[in-house]
Write a protein that holds these residues in place. Structure first.
Motif, PDB file in Angstrom:
ATOM      1  N   LEU A 150      31.624  38.325  38.187  1.00 14.02           N
ATOM      2  CA  LEU A 150      30.820  38.304  39.403  1.00 14.02           C
ATOM      3  C   LEU A 150      29.569  39.154  39.241  1.00 14.02           C
ATOM      4  O   LEU A 150      29.609  40.237  38.659  1.00 14.02           O
ATOM      5  CB  LEU A 150      31.635  38.823  40.580  1.00 14.02           C
ATOM      6  N   ARG A 151      28.473  38.667  39.778  1.00 19.33           N
ATOM      7  CA  ARG A 151      27.245  39.453  39.834  1.00 19.33           C
ATOM      8  C   ARG A 151      27.449  40.541  40.885  1.00 19.33           C
ATOM      9  O   ARG A 151      28.306  40.417  41.769  1.00 19.33           O
ATOM     10  CB  ARG A 151      26.064  38.557  40.226  1.00 19.33           C
ATOM     11  N   PRO A 152      26.673  41.618  40.831  1.00 20.58           N
ATOM     12  CA  PRO A 152      26.858  42.704  41.806  1.00 20.58           C
ATOM     13  C   PRO A 152      26.726  42.260  43.260  1.00 20.58           C
ATOM     14  O   PRO A 152      27.479  42.721  44.117  1.00 20.58           O
ATOM     15  CB  PRO A 152      25.763  43.702  41.426  1.00 20.58           C
ATOM     16  N   VAL A 194      38.086  34.862  50.676  1.00 23.53           N
ATOM     17  CA  VAL A 194      37.674  34.479  49.320  1.00 23.53           C
ATOM     18  C   VAL A 194      37.069  33.077  49.334  1.00 23.53           C
ATOM     19  O   VAL A 194      36.028  32.831  48.711  1.00 23.53           O
ATOM     20  CB  VAL A 194      38.871  34.575  48.341  1.00 23.53           C
ATOM     21  N   ASP A 195      37.694  32.158  50.042  1.00 29.00           N
ATOM     22  CA  ASP A 195      37.170  30.793  50.130  1.00 29.00           C
ATOM     23  C   ASP A 195      35.785  30.762  50.777  1.00 29.00           C
ATOM     24  O   ASP A 195      34.909  30.006  50.350  1.00 29.00           O
ATOM     25  CB  ASP A 195      38.128  29.894  50.914  1.00 29.00           C
ATOM     26  N   ASN A 196      35.571  31.594  51.801  1.00 29.41           N
ATOM     27  CA  ASN A 196      34.267  31.641  52.470  1.00 29.41           C
ATOM     28  C   ASN A 196      33.174  32.150  51.540  1.00 29.41           C
ATOM     29  O   ASN A 196      32.058  31.640  51.548  1.00 29.41           O
ATOM     30  CB  ASN A 196      34.336  32.515  53.720  1.00 29.41           C
ATOM     31  N   VAL A 197      33.497  33.168  50.743  1.00 24.72           N
ATOM     32  CA  VAL A 197      32.497  33.734  49.834  1.00 24.72           C
ATOM     33  C   VAL A 197      32.155  32.748  48.722  1.00 24.72           C
ATOM     34  O   VAL A 197      30.996  32.598  48.342  1.00 24.72           O
ATOM     35  CB  VAL A 197      32.995  35.074  49.241  1.00 24.72           C
ATOM     36  N   LYS A 256      29.291  28.772  45.887  1.00 18.17           N
ATOM     37  CA  LYS A 256      29.115  29.142  44.476  1.00 18.17           C
ATOM     38  C   LYS A 256      29.465  27.945  43.598  1.00 18.17           C
ATOM     39  O   LYS A 256      30.152  27.028  44.006  1.00 18.17           O
ATOM     40  CB  LYS A 256      30.014  30.324  44.101  1.00 18.17           C
ATOM     41  N   GLY A 257      29.019  27.967  42.372  1.00 18.18           N
ATOM     42  CA  GLY A 257      29.270  26.860  41.469  1.00 18.18           C
ATOM     43  C   GLY A 257      30.541  27.008  40.647  1.00 18.18           C
ATOM     44  O   GLY A 257      30.742  26.285  39.684  1.00 18.18           O
ATOM     45  N   PHE A 258      31.410  27.935  41.024  1.00 17.05           N
ATOM     46  CA  PHE A 258      32.656  28.155  40.290  1.00 17.05           C
ATOM     47  C   PHE A 258      33.753  28.564  41.258  1.00 17.05           C
ATOM     48  O   PHE A 258      33.493  28.870  42.407  1.00 17.05           O
ATOM     49  CB  PHE A 258      32.471  29.208  39.185  1.00 17.05           C
ATOM     50  N   SER A 259      34.981  28.556  40.778  1.00 11.43           N
ATOM     51  CA  SER A 259      36.117  28.793  41.666  1.00 11.43           C
ATOM     52  C   SER A 259      36.666  30.210  41.523  1.00 11.43           C
ATOM     53  O   SER A 259      36.363  30.929  40.585  1.00 11.43           O
ATOM     54  CB  SER A 259      37.224  27.790  41.358  1.00 11.43           C
ATOM     55  N   CYS A 260      37.486  30.538  42.467  1.00 11.38           N
ATOM     56  CA  CYS A 260      38.168  31.829  42.492  1.00 11.38           C
ATOM     57  C   CYS A 260      39.543  31.588  43.111  1.00 11.38           C
ATOM     58  O   CYS A 260      39.652  30.907  44.121  1.00 11.38           O
ATOM     59  CB  CYS A 260      37.362  32.818  43.319  1.00 11.38           C
TER      60      CYS A 260
END
Length: 158
Positions: free
Chosen positions: A17-19, A100-103, A107-111
């Motif tokens: 993750l970026r800062p 987590v889903d909201n953040v 984004k172009g990738f999953s968590c």
């Protein structure tokens, strides 16, 4: 003293993750509440270059920034890849998954959010060697015994 078993979750990102993304995610998690302990894992970002011709000079890594979590400034010492949480009870897990889903919605990738046992719950030999027999049980198993400075402790709302 009876040991309470607290649920633990691990948030694993497909990329580091970026800062700014890490700050956004951590602030969402703090807003959910119910977090007893948190550990942020990933490769270290040293303050100075550890080897090579530039050894000892400041490390100009773009991800070594100060982020604001809650109402406290935190120096990122690692590239955030995994966040491990110990919760008060299991009722907070759906809200954490939703945060987590909201953040990561745009984004172009999953968590993913995984439930299991990821932190030590009893003192280790390293904890005893570094802190002695009267160590604070809240930081046991979370600290690298070779590290000179202590852990970053973010004060909650309780």
């Amino acid at each position: 003293m009876t040991e309470a078993i607290y649920p633990q979750v691990r948030i694993v990102s497909a990329r580091f993750l970026r800062p700014d993304t890490a700050e956004q995610l951590l602030n969402r998690l703090v807003q959910v509440g119910g977090i007893r302990r948190m550990s942020i894992n990933g490769p270290s970002i040293p303050a100075t270059v550890p080897y090579g011709p530039a050894r000892g000079q400041p490390n100009p890594h773009p991800d070594r920034k100060i982020i604001r979590v809650g109402n406290q400034d935190v120096q990122l010492r690692v590239q955030v890849g995994i966040i491990i949480l110990e919760l008060e009870d299991e009722s907070y897990i759906p809200a954490i998954g939703e945060a987590v889903d909201n953040v990561f919605a745009d984004k172009g990738f999953s968590c993913t959010v995984q439930q299991g046992r990821y932190m030590k719950t009893r003192p280790t030999l390293s904890d005893y060697a570094k802190y002695g027999p009267d160590a604070d049980r809240e930081i046991l198993g979370l600290v690298d015994p070779r590290r000179k400075d202590g852990p970053v402790i973010i004060q909650g709302t309780k």
